[in-house]
Design a protein around this motif. Structure first.
Motif, PDB file in Angstrom:
ATOM      1  N   MET A 137       0.706  -1.050   0.006  1.00 57.76           N
ATOM      2  CA  MET A 137      -0.040   0.093   0.066  1.00 57.76           C
ATOM      3  C   MET A 137       0.891   1.514  -0.014  1.00 57.76           C
ATOM      4  O   MET A 137       1.905   1.315   0.600  1.00 57.76           O
ATOM      5  CB  MET A 137      -0.637   0.179   1.340  1.00 57.76           C
ATOM      6  CG  MET A 137      -2.379  -0.120   0.941  1.00 57.76           C
ATOM      7  SD  MET A 137      -3.217   1.448   1.452  1.00 57.76           S
ATOM      8  CE  MET A 137      -2.742   1.474   3.153  1.00 57.76           C
ATOM      9  N   PHE A 153      -3.477   2.860   9.643  1.00 59.20           N
ATOM     10  CA  PHE A 153      -3.230   1.990   8.383  1.00 59.20           C
ATOM     11  C   PHE A 153      -1.569   2.278   7.942  1.00 59.20           C
ATOM     12  O   PHE A 153      -0.924   1.453   8.247  1.00 59.20           O
ATOM     13  CB  PHE A 153      -4.163   2.577   7.389  1.00 59.20           C
ATOM     14  CG  PHE A 153      -5.659   2.420   7.786  1.00 59.20           C
ATOM     15  CD1 PHE A 153      -6.138   1.193   8.352  1.00 59.20           C
ATOM     16  CD2 PHE A 153      -6.281   3.457   7.865  1.00 59.20           C
ATOM     17  CE1 PHE A 153      -7.395   1.062   8.866  1.00 59.20           C
ATOM     18  CE2 PHE A 153      -7.621   3.614   8.575  1.00 59.20           C
ATOM     19  CZ  PHE A 153      -8.075   2.380   9.160  1.00 59.20           C
ATOM     20  N   THR A 168      -2.843   5.448  -2.399  1.00 63.51           N
ATOM     21  CA  THR A 168      -4.252   4.406  -2.241  1.00 63.51           C
ATOM     22  C   THR A 168      -4.819   4.964  -0.962  1.00 63.51           C
ATOM     23  O   THR A 168      -6.075   5.068  -0.728  1.00 63.51           O
ATOM     24  CB  THR A 168      -3.767   3.080  -1.870  1.00 63.51           C
ATOM     25  OG1 THR A 168      -3.188   2.594  -3.070  1.00 63.51           O
ATOM     26  CG2 THR A 168      -4.969   2.154  -1.733  1.00 63.51           C
ATOM     27  N   LEU A 181      -7.138  -2.293  -3.630  1.00 61.42           N
ATOM     28  CA  LEU A 181      -7.786  -3.007  -2.649  1.00 61.42           C
ATOM     29  C   LEU A 181      -7.635  -4.520  -2.857  1.00 61.42           C
ATOM     30  O   LEU A 181      -7.434  -5.130  -1.825  1.00 61.42           O
ATOM     31  CB  LEU A 181      -9.034  -2.598  -2.306  1.00 61.42           C
ATOM     32  CG  LEU A 181      -9.536  -1.827  -1.022  1.00 61.42           C
ATOM     33  CD1 LEU A 181      -8.328  -1.098  -0.208  1.00 61.42           C
ATOM     34  CD2 LEU A 181     -10.748  -0.944  -1.101  1.00 61.42           C
ATOM     35  N   HIS A 182      -7.792  -4.759  -3.947  1.00 62.51           N
ATOM     36  CA  HIS A 182      -7.592  -6.446  -4.366  1.00 62.51           C
ATOM     37  C   HIS A 182      -6.294  -6.793  -4.673  1.00 62.51           C
ATOM     38  O   HIS A 182      -6.356  -8.030  -4.504  1.00 62.51           O
ATOM     39  CB  HIS A 182      -8.564  -6.385  -5.639  1.00 62.51           C
ATOM     40  CG  HIS A 182     -10.077  -6.631  -5.480  1.00 62.51           C
ATOM     41  ND1 HIS A 182     -10.772  -5.327  -5.259  1.00 62.51           N
ATOM     42  CD2 HIS A 182     -10.990  -7.493  -5.185  1.00 62.51           C
ATOM     43  CE1 HIS A 182     -12.189  -5.908  -5.084  1.00 62.51           C
ATOM     44  NE2 HIS A 182     -12.225  -7.102  -5.021  1.00 62.51           N
ATOM     45  N   VAL A 183      -5.266  -6.304  -4.865  1.00 65.46           N
ATOM     46  CA  VAL A 183      -4.117  -6.734  -4.674  1.00 65.46           C
ATOM     47  C   VAL A 183      -3.706  -7.004  -3.352  1.00 65.46           C
ATOM     48  O   VAL A 183      -4.123  -6.338  -2.415  1.00 65.46           O
ATOM     49  CB  VAL A 183      -2.647  -5.749  -5.377  1.00 65.46           C
ATOM     50  CG1 VAL A 183      -3.321  -5.576  -6.623  1.00 65.46           C
ATOM     51  CG2 VAL A 183      -2.690  -4.705  -4.430  1.00 65.46           C
ATOM     52  N   THR A 184      -3.374  -8.193  -3.222  1.00 64.09           N
ATOM     53  CA  THR A 184      -3.269  -8.674  -1.794  1.00 64.09           C
ATOM     54  C   THR A 184      -2.197  -7.874  -1.003  1.00 64.09           C
ATOM     55  O   THR A 184      -1.042  -7.537  -1.463  1.00 64.09           O
ATOM     56  CB  THR A 184      -2.565 -10.163  -1.804  1.00 64.09           C
ATOM     57  OG1 THR A 184      -3.461 -10.911  -2.508  1.00 64.09           O
ATOM     58  CG2 THR A 184      -2.454 -10.810  -0.333  1.00 64.09           C
ATOM     59  N   ALA A 185      -2.551  -7.351   0.088  1.00 63.81           N
ATOM     60  CA  ALA A 185      -2.037  -6.369   0.906  1.00 63.81           C
ATOM     61  C   ALA A 185      -0.698  -7.070   1.327  1.00 63.81           C
ATOM     62  O   ALA A 185      -0.679  -8.213   1.524  1.00 63.81           O
ATOM     63  CB  ALA A 185      -2.858  -5.991   2.069  1.00 63.81           C
ATOM     64  N   ARG A 186       0.280  -6.157   1.416  1.00 64.04           N
ATOM     65  CA  ARG A 186       1.745  -6.567   2.341  1.00 64.04           C
ATOM     66  C   ARG A 186       0.991  -7.113   3.820  1.00 64.04           C
ATOM     67  O   ARG A 186       0.224  -6.524   4.367  1.00 64.04           O
ATOM     68  CB  ARG A 186       2.526  -5.408   2.593  1.00 64.04           C
ATOM     69  CG  ARG A 186       3.846  -5.614   2.191  1.00 64.04           C
ATOM     70  CD  ARG A 186       4.825  -4.539   2.620  1.00 64.04           C
ATOM     71  NE  ARG A 186       4.464  -3.087   2.744  1.00 64.04           N
ATOM     72  CZ  ARG A 186       4.273  -2.191   1.525  1.00 64.04           C
ATOM     73  NH1 ARG A 186       4.693  -2.596   0.419  1.00 64.04           N
ATOM     74  NH2 ARG A 186       3.864  -0.945   1.799  1.00 64.04           N
ATOM     75  N   GLN A 187       1.634  -8.315   4.210  1.00 67.70           N
ATOM     76  CA  GLN A 187       1.113  -8.873   5.325  1.00 67.70           C
ATOM     77  C   GLN A 187       1.407  -7.711   6.417  1.00 67.70           C
ATOM     78  O   GLN A 187       2.699  -7.233   6.321  1.00 67.70           O
ATOM     79  CB  GLN A 187       2.053 -10.245   5.447  1.00 67.70           C
ATOM     80  CG  GLN A 187       1.621 -11.295   4.591  1.00 67.70           C
ATOM     81  CD  GLN A 187       0.791 -12.181   5.385  1.00 67.70           C
ATOM     82  OE1 GLN A 187       1.426 -12.519   6.560  1.00 67.70           O
ATOM     83  NE2 GLN A 187      -0.247 -12.693   5.116  1.00 67.70           N
ATOM     84  N   ASP A 188       0.799  -7.871   7.461  1.00 62.92           N
ATOM     85  CA  ASP A 188       0.914  -7.107   8.526  1.00 62.92           C
ATOM     86  C   ASP A 188       2.164  -7.653   9.224  1.00 62.92           C
ATOM     87  O   ASP A 188       2.482  -8.482   9.161  1.00 62.92           O
ATOM     88  CB  ASP A 188      -0.101  -7.139   9.449  1.00 62.92           C
ATOM     89  CG  ASP A 188      -1.249  -6.278   8.937  1.00 62.92           C
ATOM     90  OD1 ASP A 188      -1.171  -5.505   8.095  1.00 62.92           O
ATOM     91  OD2 ASP A 188      -2.297  -6.255   9.654  1.00 62.92           O
TER      92      ASP A 188
END
Lengths: 181, 181
Positions: B1, B33, B5, B84-91
């Motif tokens: 992100m 966020f 965005t 939003l649909h691209v898999t977010a970077r892992q927390d």
DNA sequence: CCTCACATGTAATGAGTTACATGATTGG
DNA sequence: CCAATCATGTAACTCATTACATGTGAGG
């Protein structure tokens, strides 16, 4: 905080090569502080060697490529203590998953489910990793406090996620999905 | 992100100027966020204007300098949905405070106490901020889920910290220190 | 033979922060 | 008059990531 300080911290715990430091940061005892890739670890080590904060020796274990094992020096310990004493950057609870959740109505149900289960898996993975570390940690050490904190937070997150599944319009996943527990 | 965005997300919620976006990220509804400074927000807005993802109008409120209020366009909504649909970077649960805590024995007791109370204050501040946001959030909205998650996690952290004070060799602070609650 | 885990390093790139630069208006 | 809040923007810089480049030895 920077990668140099992180490396010093790890080396204060035990001697390690750049490769081993990477593993500790990725998966091991030092996984919950800051990130570091080879591209930052190796230069940090080189620089600290020049600064006299660490020393190296070459070790060859039969059946493995030789490695450079770094040790922290007294100068390095001083530098670590000094870095520890500058007030750390404030923590930030930030989550990209939460950003996705915020726009749940703009996501397809499949994608929302994927993001949700991905986060769930992540939380379980982290928790399992901490539980593993906990076994190696000495009672009364800082690791115990750190692991306890991590456990408390992760468990709360998992519990809330479980509870909130319905709130997001998600069904509980099929029985055999996460066999890791 | 990225900041682009984030800005789109905020503008999807309501029109805002760069200044207002900064406030929302710092303190407001969008505080959990990712980070963003003026130096990233203004260029992001300029770029998205060129891309047609947002539009501007100038607004003058008497007694205040004029401001540029941005609105999201339909193209912007599409871009947001796509991002939003691209898999977010892992927390990542990462904490510099925990790194300090790890080396508790290398810190002076005063400094350990300072770090601890600083973290405590931070946790309470964040929790108060979320509770404030919760009042503005509509039931059933993504904000409700997000705030619930934040509350659960922060409360668990506070509870653990309270419990662990002794473990770190710290006395509870004097009665009048944090009058915010 | 090929792939995987071990092992070290560098250069290009990127995405942001910090500091700078400017200016209106209100309230003390 | 001065400080604080509101308001916008740019340029230098930092720091790490990604991709690249290289090589060993074990096990299938």
């Amino acid at each position: 905080m920077n990668v140099r300080t992180l490396c010093l911290g790890i080396l204060a715990h035990e001697d390690a090569s750049g490769y081993e430091i990477k593993k500790a940061v990725e998966d091991g005892m030092f996984a919950h502080f800051i990130d570091a890739s080879y591209g930052s670890i190796y230069p940090a080590l080189t620089q600290m060697l020049a600064d006299g904060h660490v020393s190296v020796r070459e070790e060859s274990h039969p059946g493995k490529p030789p490695k450079k094992v770094y040790s922290i020096t007294s100068s390095g310990r001083t530098a670590l203590r000094k870095a520890l004493h500058v007030t750390a950057r404030q923590d930030k609870f930030k989550s990209e998953f939460l950003f996705q959740a915020l726009f749940k109505d703009d996501l397809t149900p499949e994608h929302l489910a994927e993001a949700f289960e991905g986060q769930m898996e992540y939380l379980h993975r982290e928790l399992a990793q901490i539980e593993e570390c906990r076994q190696q940690a000495e009672p009364g050490s800082g690791h115990m406090f750190v692991n306890g904190y991590g456990q408390a937070v992760l468990r709360a997150a998992i519990e809330y996620m479980e509870k909130a599944r319905g709130e997001l319009g998600l069904q509980p996943p099929g029985p055999a999905r996460d066999a890791a527990e």
